[in-house]
Scaffold this active site. Structure first.
Site, PDB file in Angstrom:
ATOM      1  N   TYR A 203       4.234   5.869  11.258  1.00  0.00           N
ATOM      2  CA  TYR A 203       4.571   4.487  11.617  1.00  0.00           C
ATOM      3  C   TYR A 203       5.445   3.739  10.610  1.00  0.00           C
ATOM      4  CZ  TYR A 203       0.315   3.984   8.764  1.00  0.00           C
ATOM      5  OH  TYR A 203      -0.607   4.088   7.771  1.00  0.00           O
TER       6      TYR A 203
ATOM      7  N   ARG B 221       0.871  -1.181   0.000  1.00  0.00           N
ATOM      8  CA  ARG B 221       0.000   0.000   0.000  1.00  0.00           C
ATOM      9  C   ARG B 221       0.905   1.227   0.000  1.00  0.00           C
ATOM     10  NH1 ARG B 221      -2.157   0.925   5.492  1.00  0.00           N
ATOM     11  NH2 ARG B 221      -0.870   2.795   5.428  1.00  0.00           N
TER      12      ARG B 221
ATOM     13  N   HIS C 266      -3.637   4.581   4.531  1.00  0.00           N
ATOM     14  CA  HIS C 266      -4.772   3.661   4.690  1.00  0.00           C
ATOM     15  C   HIS C 266      -6.034   4.304   4.132  1.00  0.00           C
ATOM     16  CE1 HIS C 266      -7.973   1.323   6.460  1.00  0.00           C
ATOM     17  NE2 HIS C 266      -8.357   2.367   7.156  1.00  0.00           N
TER      18      HIS C 266
END
Lengths: 371, 326
Positions: free
Chosen positions: A271, A258, A262
């Site tokens: 992160y 990805r 998100h």
């Protein structure tokens, strides 16, 4: 008596055909005609360009939160391309490219991400389910549809999509279990994009791969380079043929990434490192496929340019149509519709009360955000 | 007409609906050769085979989740959850999908399915086998909730639930399964969902109840008649959602007094909604506050103490007298 090896089939393959420079292993190249190549390429490109356009619209406040699909185009298009119109498509929420290839309109996608229920309308001739937001819950629907297809002897195949995070959910395991128990014609496409929001795959599971979970259910399984459309296509073709023959379900793990957030409400810098993202960008599925098609002369720079222009025009037209349509979709009373086949007296009264309130205290202005 | 227990009457409904429509498929745990732990599906596998009476893995979410897919495909799955206390394992499939598919797709895909589940105490069962949580389902938009009170209406309501175009939660009081027999006609009998009935006519007081509590309500009404010369009208709701508030309003306009009885916990329970509806529709006819006779806001105790938890005619009579200022 004694301690012996259990005889369990544990053969799992990893398939990769197209390398990062767009060069294919000739012996493994699937037989795909030029027309299908161009169709798949078109929808991969559309997936990418539409994603980019939606991101811009979101940043301008012209649509709400949405989950980008960039980087996962090969995993989606290489698999969904195998479905016939008469087959069933059961998506999760990060399959925009696959949904567009199945025939969902961009207008509907835009309406949906602008908060209009009308955006999930499925065309009457389309056997697709709408997006499912609760992770993994749609997997069981695919199995139920597959069960019904078997009962009706319809020859239909069902394909369902989910991510790596979904493999931690009970519904994933229950779905695979039931699919095997009832030998249903279901193809499970796991897009392992390495991240479930901020949780990396290493903390999602202690398993070395996700595909090995198929072994527990004695189900066929294969792991593929999910950024390699030829590998995804080949593995899915085998799985769809297996399902169509009545030889049961398959789990396909597409190893992909990805590259975006998100959803647009998420900031991945919190992160994960930019280096990691860049290393995956170098394995970009779209670039890889483009190089392959150019080398094969199926695509030319002129065709590419024309295609990109066409797609961008298509997107602009869809944005304009959707924004125009939204002006007519302001009636709040519509929200009572379609919950049941017919409204109960209590719901009729609630609807009437809102109508009365709107008429007397708060005239409808139509299509505008009252927030 | 044959005299049947509720188990036999439900079995009759399933058999006749399966004969009538080959899209009716039964799903559940131990429903095949075993006939279900309460024998509601007894011998159906002999007539319809294991392709229509489907034993499932021990997984409630699988049962309901698959049923959603089957229904979308055009079948009419009737799921048995062995005890309603295990239905939380499949709660998400009903709340997130069964209840919403029609709405989500603007009427394009629908989920005509039934979840049958035994509920309630009174049969000396273990933990998780005695609770009444019908309010959960009644609170979920998109579901219908039906609770029969005896063999005859159980049969007629189940047939209607199976034919209904929307998902129906069908709660069967296990205390009623073999409690008594009623004449049940072989010929088709349907009760429309969303319509309650007067189970006992009266003029002085309205007692509203459903399911296993209905018999206690009627017993209380008889006691009031014999001892206090009070004629209570007893309303059997039959469907909790959508709730029929027309019949209760008509009754209260006549009696002015009302007691609502259920086994479910008191707070946020069905009686709270029923009381609110009565306030909205019939406030000026009320001559006394509405009384609630319910389970307490605790987990139903293990069975040695359950008779103190479950409402009975003594508690109903007590509440009725309070309501009547006797």
């Amino acid at each position: 008596m004694g301690r012996n090896k259990l005889d369990i089939n544990h053969r799992l393959d990893y398939l990769s055909i197209l390398d990062e420079n767009g060069v294919a292993v000739p012996s493994l190249e699937p037989d795909i005609d030029e027309e299908l190549h161009l169709k798949m390429y078109r929808f991969m490109l559309l997936g990418r360009l539409f994603d980019e356009r939606m991101l811009a619209l979101q940043r301008q406040g012209r649509i709400g939160t949405f989950p980008p699909i960039s980087g996962q185009e090969a995993a989606q298009i290489g698999s969904v391309a195998l479905l016939k119109k008469s087959d069933w498509f059961v998506p999760s929420f990060r399959e925009t490219a696959a949904e567009l290839m199945r025939g969902r309109s961009m207008e509907n996608v835009l309406l949906y991400y602008n908060g209009y229920n009308e955006g999930t309308i499925i065309p009457p001739d389309q056997k697709d389910l709408p997006m499912s937001v609760p992770v993994a819950s749609q997997i069981l629907h695919a199995v139920g549809i597959g069960w019904a297809a078997g009962y009706r002897n319809s020859g239909e195949v069902v394909m369902t999509f989910f991510g790596d995070g979904a493999t931690s959910e009970g519904d994933f395991h229950e779905g695979l279990n039931c699919a095997s128990v009832y030998n249903t014609p279901v193809v499970f496409i796991c897009q392992n994009n390495q991240w479930a929001i901020s949780v990396p795959i290493a903390r999602q599971t202690h398993s070395t791969t996700l595909v090995q979970k198929a072994l527990a259910y004695d189900m066929a399984g294969i792991q593929v380079d999910g950024n390699d459309i030829l590998a995804v296509y080949s593995a899915t073709r085998e799985a769809v043929e297996r399902a169509r023959r009545g030889d049961g379900p398959t789990l396909i793990e597409c190893v992909t990434y990805r590259v975006m957030m998100h959803t647009t409400a998420d900031d991945p810098k919190k992160y994960r490192s930019q280096d990691e993202v860049e290393s995956w960008r170098a394995r970009d599925p779209l670039t890889r496929y483009r190089t392959y098609l150019l080398n094969k002369s199926i695509l030319t720079p002129e065709k590419q340019e024309r295609l990109e222009r066409e797609i961008n025009d298509q997107i602009e037209k869809a944005v304009a149509t959707a924004e125009l349509k939204m002006k007519d979709l302001g009636d709040p009373l519509d929200m009572f519709d379609h919950l049941y086949q017919s409204l109960s007296p209590e719901l009729q009264e609630q609807k009437k009360n809102l109508a009365t309130y709107l008429e007397t205290a708060h005239p409808v202005t139509g299509g505008e955000d009252h927030g | 007409m044959a005299r049947m227990t509720m188990v036999e009457a439900l079995n009759l409904a399933l058999r006749q609906e399966m004969e009538r429509d080959d899209s009716v498929i039964l799903l559940g745990q131990d429903i095949g050769l075993d006939g279900g732990v309460f024998r509601v599906t007894d011998k159906l596998i002999e007539q319809f085979g294991d392709s229509r009476v489907v034993d499932t893995p021990l997984a409630e979410a699988s049962i309901i989740g698959m049923a959603v897919g089957m229904a979308v495909h055009g079948l009419r799955p009737v799921c048995e959850i062995q005890f309603s206390g295990f239905a939380y394992e499949n709660f998400h499939q009903l709340e997130n999908h069964a209840a919403r598919m029609r709405w989500r797709t603007r009427g394009r895909l629908t989920v005509p399915m039934v979840m049958r589940a035994p509920y309630g105490g009174g049969v000396r069962a273990l933990e998780h086998h005695a609770e009444s949580r019908e309010a959960y389902w009644a609170h979920t938009p998109g579901l219908k909730v039906v609770v029969p009170s005896g063999p005859r209406n159980a049969r007629a309501l189940l047939a209607s639930a199976i034919r209904d175009p929307d998902p129906v939660i069908f709660y069967e009081a296990k205390a009623l399964y073999r409690a008594f027999r009623e004449e049940v006609p072989e010929t088709e009998e349907l009760i429309p969902l969303g319509v309650s009935q007067v189970a006992r006519p009266g003029k002085d007081l309205t007692i509203i109840s459903y399911g296993a509590m209905l018999r206690h309500a009627i017993e209380a009404a008889e006691e009031l008649s014999n001892q206090d010369r009070i004629e209570a009208e007893v309303i059997d709701l039959l469907t909790l959602s959508p709730l029929d508030d027309t019949l209760m309003a008509r009754s209260i306009e006549k009696t002015g007094r009302c007691v609502v009885v259920h086994e479910a916990p008191r707070s946020y329970g069905p009686a709270a909604e029923i009381s609110a509806r009565i306030m909205e529709k019939s406030f000026y006819y009320l001559e006394a506050p509405i009384e609630r006779v319910t389970g307490y806001d605790i987990i139903i105790p293990y069975f040695s103490r359950e008779k103190h938890y479950i409402p009975h005619s003594g508690r109903i009579v007590h509440a009725a007298r309070k309501c009547l200022n006797i």
